[in-house]
Design a protein around this motif. Structure first.
Motif, PDB file in Angstrom:
ATOM      1  N   VAL A 130     -15.112 -14.817  19.132  1.00  0.00           N
ATOM      2  CA  VAL A 130     -16.283 -14.296  18.422  1.00  0.00           C
ATOM      3  C   VAL A 130     -16.263 -14.679  16.946  1.00  0.00           C
ATOM      4  O   VAL A 130     -17.284 -15.087  16.382  1.00  0.00           O
ATOM      5  CB  VAL A 130     -16.374 -12.764  18.583  1.00  0.00           C
ATOM      6  N   GLN A 147     -27.560 -17.099  26.638  1.00  0.00           N
ATOM      7  CA  GLN A 147     -27.128 -15.737  26.348  1.00  0.00           C
ATOM      8  C   GLN A 147     -25.603 -15.719  26.365  1.00  0.00           C
ATOM      9  O   GLN A 147     -24.987 -16.044  27.379  1.00  0.00           O
ATOM     10  CB  GLN A 147     -27.667 -14.762  27.408  1.00  0.00           C
ATOM     11  N   PHE A 148     -24.993 -15.384  25.234  1.00  0.00           N
ATOM     12  CA  PHE A 148     -23.541 -15.302  25.192  1.00  0.00           C
ATOM     13  C   PHE A 148     -23.062 -14.042  25.902  1.00  0.00           C
ATOM     14  O   PHE A 148     -23.673 -12.973  25.792  1.00  0.00           O
ATOM     15  CB  PHE A 148     -23.029 -15.287  23.755  1.00  0.00           C
ATOM     16  N   GLY A 150     -19.530 -11.868  26.191  1.00  0.00           N
ATOM     17  CA  GLY A 150     -18.193 -11.705  25.644  1.00  0.00           C
ATOM     18  C   GLY A 150     -17.279 -10.952  26.595  1.00  0.00           C
ATOM     19  O   GLY A 150     -17.689  -9.964  27.202  1.00  0.00           O
ATOM     20  N   SER A 160     -20.655  -9.022  15.920  1.00  0.00           N
ATOM     21  CA  SER A 160     -21.077 -10.406  15.706  1.00  0.00           C
ATOM     22  C   SER A 160     -22.538 -10.432  15.266  1.00  0.00           C
ATOM     23  O   SER A 160     -23.326  -9.590  15.710  1.00  0.00           O
ATOM     24  CB  SER A 160     -20.908 -11.220  16.995  1.00  0.00           C
ATOM     25  N   ILE A 164     -24.630 -10.697  21.922  1.00  0.00           N
ATOM     26  CA  ILE A 164     -23.586 -10.884  22.928  1.00  0.00           C
ATOM     27  C   ILE A 164     -23.621  -9.720  23.917  1.00  0.00           C
ATOM     28  O   ILE A 164     -23.687  -8.559  23.514  1.00  0.00           O
ATOM     29  CB  ILE A 164     -22.187 -10.940  22.288  1.00  0.00           C
ATOM     30  N   TRP A 166     -21.390  -7.668  26.343  1.00  0.00           N
ATOM     31  CA  TRP A 166     -19.947  -7.478  26.520  1.00  0.00           C
ATOM     32  C   TRP A 166     -19.638  -7.000  27.935  1.00  0.00           C
ATOM     33  O   TRP A 166     -20.298  -6.124  28.468  1.00  0.00           O
ATOM     34  CB  TRP A 166     -19.410  -6.484  25.498  1.00  0.00           C
TER      35      TRP A 166
END
Length: 215
Positions: A130, A147-148, A150, A160, A164, A166
Motif C-alpha cells: 500500500v 479496483q484494488f 488489499g 491509502s 481499496i 480490504w
C-alpha cells in the motif's frame, strides 16, 4: 424520414445494456515459485468477492527498484499450471510473459480492458504494498481502470489515498525467497507449496544453488 428502430435492433440494444459484466480477480507477481500463500489469497478473494474467475499473472520482468532475478518464464508458467489445475476458478493470464520486457501494471491492464471491455478487474495487492502505490507507474490512471483489493498483513498500513477493498485471509508467512533458500540448503519445503509443484522443482533441479538456476 428516419425509420423507427426494428425489433431486432431494439433487442440488441437492450441486451447490450443489461448484459452482466464479468468480474475477474488478478494477482500478479514473479511466482518464483508459486506457493500455498498465493493460492490461498487467490481462492479467498475470489470466493469472498463472488468473482467469476481469478487469474494469476506472472511478470516477465519486475519494474520495481529491488528487481529480483527469476528462473525462466517457461518453468514459472509450468508450475502455475500445475498449482491451479484442480481449481476451476483459477487460471493464468500470460500477457506480460507474451509481451516480454518490463511489466508495468498500467500497460497490462489497459491492454486487458481493451481486449475485454465487458470485464471488471479486481487487482490484488498485499498490505505491505500500500505504501508503494504512489510510486506505481501512472497510478492515478490505473485506479480508474481497476479496483484494488488489499490483503491484510500483520502490521501493514491500511490507510491509502486510493480506493481499496480490504479482504481478511489466514495469515500465512510463506515467501518464495524463503522457499528458494530452503531448497538450496536441502531443507524440507513440504506443505509450503503443492506436491506437484515440488515434484516439478526436484525433477528439473530448480533452485539448487548453482549459477544456472539463479538466472
Amino acid at each position: 424520414m428516419k425509420q423507427h428502430a426494428d425489433v431486432t435492433e431494439l433487442k440488441t440494444l437492450f441486451e447490450t445494456k443489461t448484459k452482466k459484466r464479468k468480474r475477474v480477480g488478478i494477482l500478479g507477481g514473479g511466482f518464483n515459485p508459486v506457493h500455498m500463500g498465493h493460492l490461498i489469497i487467490s481462492d479467498q478473494v475470489c470466493v469472498q468477492l463472488g468473482l467469476d474467475e481469478f487469474y494469476l499473472m506472472p511478470s516477465y520482468e519486475s519494474p520495481h527498484v529491488d528487481t529480483k532475478k527469476t528462473i525462466s518464464a517457461t518453468d514459472r508458467v509450468e508450475m502455475l499450471k500445475l498449482a491451479t489445475n484442480d481449481n476451476e476458478k483459477l487460471s493464468l493470464e500470460l500477457s506480460e510473459i507474451t509481451r516480454k520486457g518490463t511489466s508495468y501494471t498500467f500497460e497490462t491492464m489497459a491492454e486487458l480492458i481493451k481486449r475485454n471491455p465487458d470485464t471488471d478487474y479486481y487487482f490484488v495487492i498485499g498490505g505491505d504494498m500500500v505504501d508503494y502505490l504512489p510510486k506505481w507507474h501512472r497510478i492515478d490512471e490505473l485506479v480508474q481502470l481497476v479496483q484494488f483489493v488489499g490483503v491484510h498483513r500483520l502490521g501493514a498500513k491500511i490507510e491509502s489515498p486510493y480506493p481499496i477493498i480490504w479482504i481478511d485471509v489466514p495469515l500465512i508467512e510463506i515467501s518464495s525467497s524463503d522457499i528458494r533458500k530452503k531448497i538450496a540448503a536441502k531443507c524440507s519445503v513440504k506443505y509450503f507449496l503443492p506436491d506437484n509443484v515440488l515434484e516439478y522443482i526436484h525433477k528439473n533441479r530448480l533452485y539448487q544453488g548453482d549459477e544456472k538456476n539463479d538466472l
